[in-house]
Design a protein around this motif. Sequence first.
Motif, mmCIF file in Angstrom:
data_model
loop_
_atom_site.group_PDB
_atom_site.id
_atom_site.type_symbol
_atom_site.label_atom_id
_atom_site.label_comp_id
_atom_site.label_asym_id
_atom_site.label_seq_id
_atom_site.Cartn_x
_atom_site.Cartn_y
_atom_site.Cartn_z
ATOM 1 N N SER A 9 0.824 -1.206 0.000
ATOM 2 C CA SER A 9 0.000 0.000 0.000
ATOM 3 C C SER A 9 0.859 1.257 0.000
ATOM 4 N N THR A 138 -5.204 -7.320 -7.329
ATOM 5 C CA THR A 138 -5.561 -5.956 -7.715
ATOM 6 C C THR A 138 -6.040 -5.949 -9.162
ATOM 7 N N THR A 159 -17.789 -0.653 -8.141
ATOM 8 C CA THR A 159 -18.738 -1.198 -7.161
ATOM 9 C C THR A 159 -18.824 -2.713 -7.268
ATOM 10 N N SER A 162 -15.236 -4.440 -6.541
ATOM 11 C CA SER A 162 -14.840 -4.335 -5.133
ATOM 12 C C SER A 162 -15.746 -5.174 -4.234
ATOM 13 N N GLY A 165 -14.227 -8.285 -3.361
ATOM 14 C CA GLY A 165 -13.132 -8.276 -2.398
ATOM 15 C C GLY A 165 -11.903 -7.479 -2.787
ATOM 16 N N THR A 167 -9.651 -4.362 -3.240
ATOM 17 C CA THR A 167 -9.636 -3.035 -2.611
ATOM 18 C C THR A 167 -8.651 -2.080 -3.273
ATOM 19 N N ARG A 168 -7.795 -2.584 -4.194
ATOM 20 C CA ARG A 168 -6.808 -1.734 -4.850
ATOM 21 C C ARG A 168 -7.002 -1.778 -6.360
ATOM 22 N N LYS A 201 -12.128 8.582 -6.129
ATOM 23 C CA LYS A 201 -11.545 8.498 -4.782
ATOM 24 C C LYS A 201 -12.474 9.145 -3.763
ATOM 25 N N PHE A 204 -15.401 6.664 -3.431
ATOM 26 C CA PHE A 204 -15.047 5.372 -2.820
ATOM 27 C C PHE A 204 -13.817 5.555 -1.931
ATOM 28 N N HIS A 206 -12.888 4.265 0.706
ATOM 29 C CA HIS A 206 -12.344 3.041 1.299
ATOM 30 C C HIS A 206 -11.467 2.255 0.325
ATOM 31 N N LEU A 207 -11.509 2.603 -0.951
ATOM 32 C CA LEU A 207 -10.688 1.905 -1.934
ATOM 33 C C LEU A 207 -9.341 2.598 -2.083
ATOM 34 N N HIS A 208 -8.327 1.796 -2.378
ATOM 35 C CA HIS A 208 -6.974 2.305 -2.639
ATOM 36 C C HIS A 208 -6.874 2.494 -4.150
#
Length: 333
Positions: A9, A138, A159, A162, A165, A167-168, A201, A204, A206-208
Amino acid sequence: MTSTPLPLSDASRLSVAPMMDWTDRHCRHFHRLMSRHALLYTEMVTAAAVVHGDTARLLAYGQDEHPVALQLGGSDPALLEQATRIAADMGYDEVNLNCGCPSDRVQSGRFGAILMAEADLVADGVAAMMAASQVPVTVKCRIGVDDQDPATVLPDFLTRVSAAGVTRFTIHARKAWLQGLSPKENRDIPPLEHDLVHAMKARFPHLHLSINGGIADLDQVQAHLDAGLDGVMIGRAAYHDPSAILLDADARIFGDGTPGDAVAVVHAMLPYIDAHVAAGGRLGQVTRHMLGLFQGRPGARMWRRHLSEHAHKDGAGTTTVLEALGHVTVMAA
């Protein structure tokens, strides 16, 4: 520099894009000498090739490349699961699914940018990949394809995928036109929509999210990070002018160490080149990635010319590289 690689990350604050025919293991070794921390990606490899092909050759990498991610192409969940398990067993730090490449060959195989129109299939694929191992999975995608409205399709894609599961994501801020534009044209002609990626960003948090496309220097990298994005991926600029992007990256982007030195990088490459040539490899397989090292500096043209004219010859090795380097150091004196 520190000797311990950063968590992914953090490392993905700056990454070098997967680029076909460019980011092979020789290129990645070269880039790693300039930045200890930037996240490096392989060329895209199809999941079918990983499962059924010469896996040892296709996925070979050096331990000094970490953190390094494998990019897979494909849409069959079973093949993606098997390929991910193989990559995990080989020690890759991340497995990335390509949902952005616009080439005809990729389209015919039902992977790459065409998957922007099949978010549910992508979700099934990444779910299978995540079930295969604990290695982070990813996705690299476009903002849309053809007549899709990016403002509608991109948030829907994020949406749905993610929810499985992931997240990046790395988002190439250009639409891909699968009909009417070549892969090369797709890298330049569709307009950049950086603001849309920033909007994602905000939508969302919570997403990287990392941004890719048209970013040419570290000032721009820092601006995107300061504006709230989690990472920036650079492609052609990192390849054609690696010193401008990577030599200062650890100091400026990661706050670790001092700017590197291009001449020192050449000397650091010599043992690697010796080993490659001794194993039967050709000098040009390595030095083709080094041609842009002195971009914009006195002697850069002669450096490129000497390597281009001599690296392919029988017996070419480190002496050839040092001869080319002499053109740079003499001009700098």
